[in-house]
Design a protein around this motif. Structure first.
Motif, mmCIF file in Angstrom:
data_model
loop_
_atom_site.group_PDB
_atom_site.id
_atom_site.type_symbol
_atom_site.label_atom_id
_atom_site.label_comp_id
_atom_site.label_asym_id
_atom_site.label_seq_id
_atom_site.Cartn_x
_atom_site.Cartn_y
_atom_site.Cartn_z
ATOM 1 N N GLN A 113 39.114 48.299 42.189
ATOM 2 C CA GLN A 113 38.432 47.728 43.609
ATOM 3 C C GLN A 113 38.838 46.057 43.584
ATOM 4 O O GLN A 113 39.295 45.321 42.386
ATOM 5 C CB GLN A 113 36.935 47.653 43.191
ATOM 6 N N ASN A 114 38.839 45.491 44.497
ATOM 7 C CA ASN A 114 39.153 44.027 44.873
ATOM 8 C C ASN A 114 37.763 43.240 44.585
ATOM 9 O O ASN A 114 36.812 43.965 44.006
ATOM 10 C CB ASN A 114 39.630 43.843 46.181
ATOM 11 N N GLY A 115 37.963 42.084 44.746
ATOM 12 C CA GLY A 115 36.875 41.173 44.268
ATOM 13 C C GLY A 115 35.584 41.394 45.134
ATOM 14 O O GLY A 115 34.386 40.801 44.908
ATOM 15 N N ARG A 116 35.695 41.910 46.429
ATOM 16 C CA ARG A 116 34.735 42.086 47.369
ATOM 17 C C ARG A 116 33.957 43.419 47.075
ATOM 18 O O ARG A 116 33.012 43.867 47.702
ATOM 19 C CB ARG A 116 35.109 41.981 48.749
ATOM 20 N N GLY A 117 34.645 44.275 46.041
ATOM 21 C CA GLY A 117 34.058 45.577 45.806
ATOM 22 C C GLY A 117 34.552 46.695 46.659
ATOM 23 O O GLY A 117 33.971 47.808 46.499
ATOM 24 N N ASN A 140 36.523 42.143 36.311
ATOM 25 C CA ASN A 140 36.959 40.417 36.376
ATOM 26 C C ASN A 140 36.370 39.964 37.269
ATOM 27 O O ASN A 140 36.517 40.074 38.462
ATOM 28 C CB ASN A 140 38.366 40.402 36.184
ATOM 29 N N LYS A 141 35.403 38.746 37.116
ATOM 30 C CA LYS A 141 34.942 38.108 38.254
ATOM 31 C C LYS A 141 35.092 36.554 38.179
ATOM 32 O O LYS A 141 34.505 35.874 37.216
ATOM 33 C CB LYS A 141 33.297 38.354 38.494
ATOM 34 N N GLY A 142 36.234 36.060 38.791
ATOM 35 C CA GLY A 142 36.434 34.683 38.546
ATOM 36 C C GLY A 142 36.857 34.407 37.254
ATOM 37 O O GLY A 142 36.618 33.319 36.644
ATOM 38 N N LYS A 143 37.714 35.394 36.490
ATOM 39 C CA LYS A 143 38.282 34.920 35.493
ATOM 40 C C LYS A 143 37.247 35.092 34.257
ATOM 41 O O LYS A 143 37.535 34.909 33.224
ATOM 42 C CB LYS A 143 38.964 33.838 35.218
ATOM 43 N N GLN A 144 35.996 35.759 34.356
ATOM 44 C CA GLN A 144 35.078 36.082 33.481
ATOM 45 C C GLN A 144 34.907 37.507 33.266
ATOM 46 O O GLN A 144 34.847 38.198 34.349
ATOM 47 C CB GLN A 144 33.812 35.520 33.850
ATOM 48 N N VAL A 145 35.667 38.101 32.176
ATOM 49 C CA VAL A 145 35.851 39.582 32.102
ATOM 50 C C VAL A 145 34.766 40.252 31.239
ATOM 51 O O VAL A 145 34.331 39.702 30.068
ATOM 52 C CB VAL A 145 37.200 39.943 31.707
#
Length: 427
Positions: free
Chosen positions: A415-419, A370-375
């Motif tokens: 993982q979090n959004g930063r990887g 999930n990257k900015g609500k784009q899965v």
């Protein structure tokens, strides 16, 4: 006033006429299973086959729970059982003979002809009752600015866990008061407005949103995080008729995966000839990982059972506001799948989810990025489906793997959004 049993007769006739185009012949098991699927899709509640079979008996000896009635009428487009009854009255006013008598083609149809005639008489009676009661208007609900409502766990981590609710509704005039433990309306309990205390036992972990309900209005909510100590395997029958089986004592660390076998289930007292679910829970604080940017990866597989025609596995991500879920099954069964990310919910009945079909008896690597609500959903490191949503669902507070047969999980990482890898395990 007409009893709910009379409305049930009318409900059955409506379902048979609308869904199966045959208001006379009793539904077969496959048709009831399809009805259960449609009810779950519309209401989010899975009714057992035994519940539906009892509803279609000639003599309904016990009226189902109100939450069950609400779920039943969802397939007819009604928001609640009360809404269904009101619509029945309005339909009768517009067309008093809305249930035409029919000529039975077989002996079994005779019962339905009399049911239809009785329903028509009921509708006429309801019209008269409605006309009599039109002069009465419901009392407006007046709520104070402050309505105390809090919840305290008796156990910090683990299940079962008793939650103690304290409330004060003594200065509210209403007809009914309830506490609903979670999202499921079946968990709603009547409370005494003169009291200030109610306790409820939570048998399953999760992030629950308990509600204080006055009449039909939710007036307060409180969050209840029932955590686990690591991974907790749980088995539960689909009809919720008994307490769940906690299986953490039978697992062996260091085996390379987390795997509950058919033999272990039987040894724990689980009757695998009945429909059951095996879940692996890990409910905790995942170091403030936001649900709008993360990556979850895991390996999973199921054990083969001879009586399992369409095995299914579900990966669930629990957030502060709702759940995200991804289902996998065999390629020939993908029409039964459901996929939900954020507020976007898809069914295999009206969306192409065939890319989520795979051989679940072999290890499958699942990735939800999930990257900015784009899965992006990947199987065995190959992207197979994309989905997007718009709402904010807060932090990730749990991971659950749900199987309808014995199965295993391995190599779970988050993982979090930063990887950054925030959580991982190889068992």
């Amino acid at each position: 006033m007409a009893a709910d049993k009379d409305y049930i007769e009318y409900y059955r006739a409506q379902v048979q006429a609308r869904l199966w185009s045959d208001p006379h012949t009793r539904p077969r098991q496959r048709e009831l299973e399809q009805l259960a699927d449609q009810i779950e899709q519309r209401s989010g509640i899975r009714l057992s086959l035994s519940t539906l079979k009892r509803l279609w008996r000639d003599d309904v000896t016990q009226v189902p729970h109100p939450s069950t009635l609400n779920a039943l009428v969802s397939v007819l487009g009604h928001a609640s059982w009360a809404d269904f009854k009101q619509a029945t009255v309005l339909e009768a006013e517009l067309q008093p003979t809305s249930i035409p008598p029919t000529k039975p083609a077989r002996r079994i149809a005779n019962t339905w002809w009399w049911a239809a005639a009785a329903s028509a008489a009921l509708v006429t009676l309801l019209v008269l009752l409605q006309a009599t009661n039109r002069t009465a208007s419901p009392r407006p609900l007046v709520l104070p600015a402050d309505i105390p409502f809090q919840a305290d766990k008796t156990v910090t981590i683990g299940v079962p866990n008793t939650v103690q609710f304290r409330y004060d509704v003594s200065n509210i005039t209403a007809d009914s008061f309830f506490i609903q433990q979670s999202w499921d309306p079946r968990d709603k309990e009547v409370i005494d407005p003169a009291s200030h205390y109610r306790s409820s036992v939570y048998y399953l972990p999760g992030f629950h949103r308990a509600k204080l309900i006055v009449n039909d209005s939710i007036v307060r909510k409180v969050r209840i995080h029932i955590k686990t100590d690591g991974w907790l395997p749980v088995a539960e029958y689909n009809d919720d008729s008994r307490e769940p089986f906690y299986l953490d004592k039978i697992t062996s660390p260091g085996t390379g995966d987390l795997h509950i076998t058919e033999a272990q289930l039987a040894a724990a007292g689980v009757d695998i000839s009945q429909r059951f679910q095996l879940r692996y829970y890990n409910i905790r604080d995942f170091d403030h990982i936001r649900s709008d940017s993360f990556m979850l990866q895991a390996r999973l597989r199921l054990d083969s059972l001879q009586n399992m025609s369409c095995p299914r596995a579900q990966v669930t991500i629990v957030t502060e506001e709702d759940i995200f879920y991804l289902q996998l099954t065999m390629p020939g069964c993908v029409g039964e799948l459901y996929l939900g990310m954020g507020e976007t919910r898809l069914s295999g009945k009206n969306h192409d989810l065939s890319a989520l079909g795979c051989n679940l008896y072999d290890w499958q690597t699942v990735q939800i990025h999930n990257k900015g609500k784009q899965v992006t959903i990947s199987l065995n490191h190959q992207p197979v489906h994309t989905i997007s949503y718009k709402k904010d669902f807060g932090r990730i507070v749990g991971i659950v793997f749900n199987f309808i047969s014995p199965g295993a999980i391995d190599d779970v990482s988050l993982q979090n959004g930063r990887g950054d890898v925030i959580y991982e395990t190889a068992f």
